[in-house]
Each structure stands twice: as C-alpha cells, then as structure tokens.
Design a protein around this motif. Structure first.
Motif, PDB file in Angstrom:
ATOM      1  N   ILE A  65       0.851  -1.192   0.000  1.00 40.88           N
ATOM      2  CA  ILE A  65       0.000   0.000   0.000  1.00 40.88           C
ATOM      3  C   ILE A  65       0.883   1.237   0.000  1.00 40.88           C
ATOM      4  CG2 ILE A  65      -1.734   1.333   1.254  1.00 40.88           C
ATOM      5  CD1 ILE A  65      -2.696  -1.283   2.509  1.00 40.88           C
ATOM      6  N   ARG A 111      -1.549  -7.835  -4.079  1.00 43.30           N
ATOM      7  CA  ARG A 111      -2.293  -6.614  -4.386  1.00 43.30           C
ATOM      8  C   ARG A 111      -1.384  -5.418  -4.174  1.00 43.30           C
ATOM      9  NH1 ARG A 111      -7.283  -6.430  -0.820  1.00 43.30           N
ATOM     10  NH2 ARG A 111      -7.813  -4.667  -2.134  1.00 43.30           N
ATOM     11  N   ILE A 113      -1.790  -1.417  -4.000  1.00 40.86           N
ATOM     12  CA  ILE A 113      -2.826  -0.401  -3.859  1.00 40.86           C
ATOM     13  C   ILE A 113      -2.174   0.965  -3.666  1.00 40.86           C
ATOM     14  CG2 ILE A 113      -4.832   0.350  -2.529  1.00 40.86           C
ATOM     15  CD1 ILE A 113      -4.999  -2.607  -1.499  1.00 40.86           C
ATOM     16  N   LYS A 115      -3.143   4.757  -2.703  1.00 42.77           N
ATOM     17  CA  LYS A 115      -4.194   5.602  -2.132  1.00 42.77           C
ATOM     18  C   LYS A 115      -3.711   7.047  -2.188  1.00 42.77           C
ATOM     19  CE  LYS A 115      -5.910   2.009   0.944  1.00 42.77           C
ATOM     20  NZ  LYS A 115      -6.501   1.755   2.266  1.00 42.77           N
ATOM     21  N   GLU A 140      -4.201  -1.159  -8.076  1.00 42.64           N
ATOM     22  CA  GLU A 140      -5.492  -0.642  -7.628  1.00 42.64           C
ATOM     23  C   GLU A 140      -5.295   0.797  -7.170  1.00 42.64           C
ATOM     24  OE1 GLU A 140      -7.633  -3.333  -4.964  1.00 42.64           O
ATOM     25  OE2 GLU A 140      -6.250  -4.895  -5.631  1.00 42.64           O
ATOM     26  N   LEU A 141      -6.290   1.622  -7.429  1.00 45.20           N
ATOM     27  CA  LEU A 141      -6.203   3.030  -7.104  1.00 45.20           C
ATOM     28  C   LEU A 141      -7.402   3.432  -6.257  1.00 45.20           C
ATOM     29  CD1 LEU A 141      -4.940   5.893  -7.639  1.00 45.20           C
ATOM     30  CD2 LEU A 141      -6.553   6.045  -9.536  1.00 45.20           C
ATOM     31  N   GLU A 142      -7.142   4.249  -5.244  1.00 44.43           N
ATOM     32  CA  GLU A 142      -8.217   4.821  -4.429  1.00 44.43           C
ATOM     33  C   GLU A 142      -7.936   6.299  -4.219  1.00 44.43           C
ATOM     34  OE1 GLU A 142      -9.158   3.029  -0.655  1.00 44.43           O
ATOM     35  OE2 GLU A 142      -8.587   1.052  -1.373  1.00 44.43           O
ATOM     36  N   ASN A 174      -9.946   4.266   3.566  1.00 44.47           N
ATOM     37  CA  ASN A 174     -10.539   3.613   2.403  1.00 44.47           C
ATOM     38  C   ASN A 174     -11.278   4.625   1.555  1.00 44.47           C
ATOM     39  OD1 ASN A 174      -9.697   0.965   3.053  1.00 44.47           O
ATOM     40  ND2 ASN A 174     -11.357   0.805   4.522  1.00 44.47           N
ATOM     41  N   ARG A 177     -12.415   2.181  -4.746  1.00 41.10           N
ATOM     42  CA  ARG A 177     -11.279   1.499  -5.360  1.00 41.10           C
ATOM     43  C   ARG A 177     -11.621   1.027  -6.755  1.00 41.10           C
ATOM     44  NH1 ARG A 177      -8.946  -3.033  -1.730  1.00 41.10           N
ATOM     45  NH2 ARG A 177      -8.528  -1.182  -0.516  1.00 41.10           N
ATOM     46  N   HIS A 178     -10.707   1.244  -7.672  1.00 41.48           N
ATOM     47  CA  HIS A 178     -10.845   0.669  -8.998  1.00 41.48           C
ATOM     48  C   HIS A 178      -9.473   0.265  -9.520  1.00 41.48           C
ATOM     49  CE1 HIS A 178     -10.471   5.047  -9.612  1.00 41.48           C
ATOM     50  NE2 HIS A 178      -9.838   4.746 -10.732  1.00 41.48           N
ATOM     51  N   SER A 179      -9.462  -0.712 -10.424  1.00 38.75           N
ATOM     52  CA  SER A 179      -8.212  -1.229 -10.974  1.00 38.75           C
ATOM     53  C   SER A 179      -7.766  -0.364 -12.145  1.00 38.75           C
ATOM     54  CB  SER A 179      -8.383  -2.662 -11.455  1.00 38.75           C
ATOM     55  OG  SER A 179      -8.638  -3.506 -10.362  1.00 38.75           O
TER      56      SER A 179
END
Length: 187
Positions: A65, A111, A113, A115, A140-142, A174, A177-179
């Motif tokens: 992350i 994974r 991620i 953020k 993954e991006l948030e 959180n 989230r999308h890829s």
C-alpha cells in the motif's frame, strides 16, 4: 540495527535469522535465509521489503500500500506486509513517479494499492496519469478523503514531517477502489 560479523565457514551454524554475504562466500547448502550482495542494487525501501518478505514474520497479507499526500511537497508512506517501510516526501511529481515505479516493480505483492488524498486533485490526477503511462503493470487506485490528516506540527512543516504523516493517515483510509490497467494492455 544490530548484527554479528562471522566468517564464511561459520554461516551454517549461525543462530541468527538472516545472513548477508557474497555469492562466492555463500555455502552450497544452508537452511538459513541468505541474501547476497546483489540485493544492494535495489533502493533501500525495496531492500527493507525483501527482508520482511523473506523473513516471513507472520505479518498481514502480501499487500503493498502506498499512501500519497499530493501538494506542494508530496508525502509518501509505503506499507508492506502491514509494516511501514518508508516515509518520505518529494518536491516534484516526476521524482515521485520514478521512485514509486522502483518500489512497485521491486516488490512482489498479491495486491498493489495506491491511495491518493483528494486535497489537490490536479496533482493527484497528474500522478495517476504519469503512473499509467510509465508503469507497465496493473495496480489498484483509491482517491481517499484526506480531511483531518494534517496535524498541527510546531515550526510549521519541519522537513516535510506533516506531509509524511498525512500520507501515512491516507494509506490507512478507504476510498472508492478501482483497478488501473496499464496503457500497454489497454492500448
């Protein structure tokens, strides 16, 4: 970090958990975890991550992350196996992207991620765009709400401390989230 200095012939009987040595001095058979000198070709954050991964200290899942606080100084916090392995700040998006790509490509994870705080969406979108152009793997991006992540620190923002702390808090929040698939796959 404490360490012991031992001779090559003592490696097999060494009671420690991790051994750094040269390939030439490495024993042919050894039950100990051995890292060779070629690991130092990587960035120090990647080296810390590899050590955590190899030691398998029963941390959380294999997740990488990265929390980013976009702004004039861009804060970065990197968590791997649930442990913070880096806290830094960068003065340019280009420098940040180069650094992030070193980390994403140097550490394996089920994974990955990223953020990003939503406080400066212009810089946040530039970061995502440049990552998508320069990193050839999916992640993954948030975008997360970064309100109340900036603490009041004496002497204003001493050496980017506030930006690094904000990035750490962002990495723990959180968002939607999308890829992100790299442009090399999607065209």
């Amino acid at each position: 970090m404490s360490f012991d200095s031992i001779l090559p012939e003592d490696i097999s009987g060494y009671s420690g958990h991790l051994i750094f040595t040269t390939k030439k001095e490495s024993p042919k058979k050894c039950k100990k975890l051995i890292l060779h000198e070629d690991i130092f070709e990587h960035h120090s954050t990647v080296i810390r991550g590899i050590m955590i991964q190899k030691l398998n200290l029963d941390f959380e899942d294999e997740i990488l992350i990265l929390g980013i606080d976009p702004g004039q100084r861009i804060g970065l916090s990197v968590f791997y196996y649930g442990q913070e392995i880096e806290s830094s700040f960068h003065l340019s998006v280009e420098d940040l992207i180069f650094h992030i790509i070193q980390i994403l490509s140097g550490l394996r994870a089920k994974r990955k991620i990223i953020k990003i705080g939503n406080g400066n969406m212009e810089i946040a979108k530039k970061i995502v765009s440049m990552l998508n152009l320069n990193f050839c793997s999916s992640f993954e991006l948030e975008f997360v709400d970064e309100s109340r992540t900036s603490l009041k620190i004496k002497n204003f923002n001493q050496r980017g401390k506030r930006d690094m702390l904000s990035a750490k808090y962002i990495s723990q929040r959180n968002g939607f989230r999308h890829s992100i698939l790299p442009l090399s796959i999607t065209g």
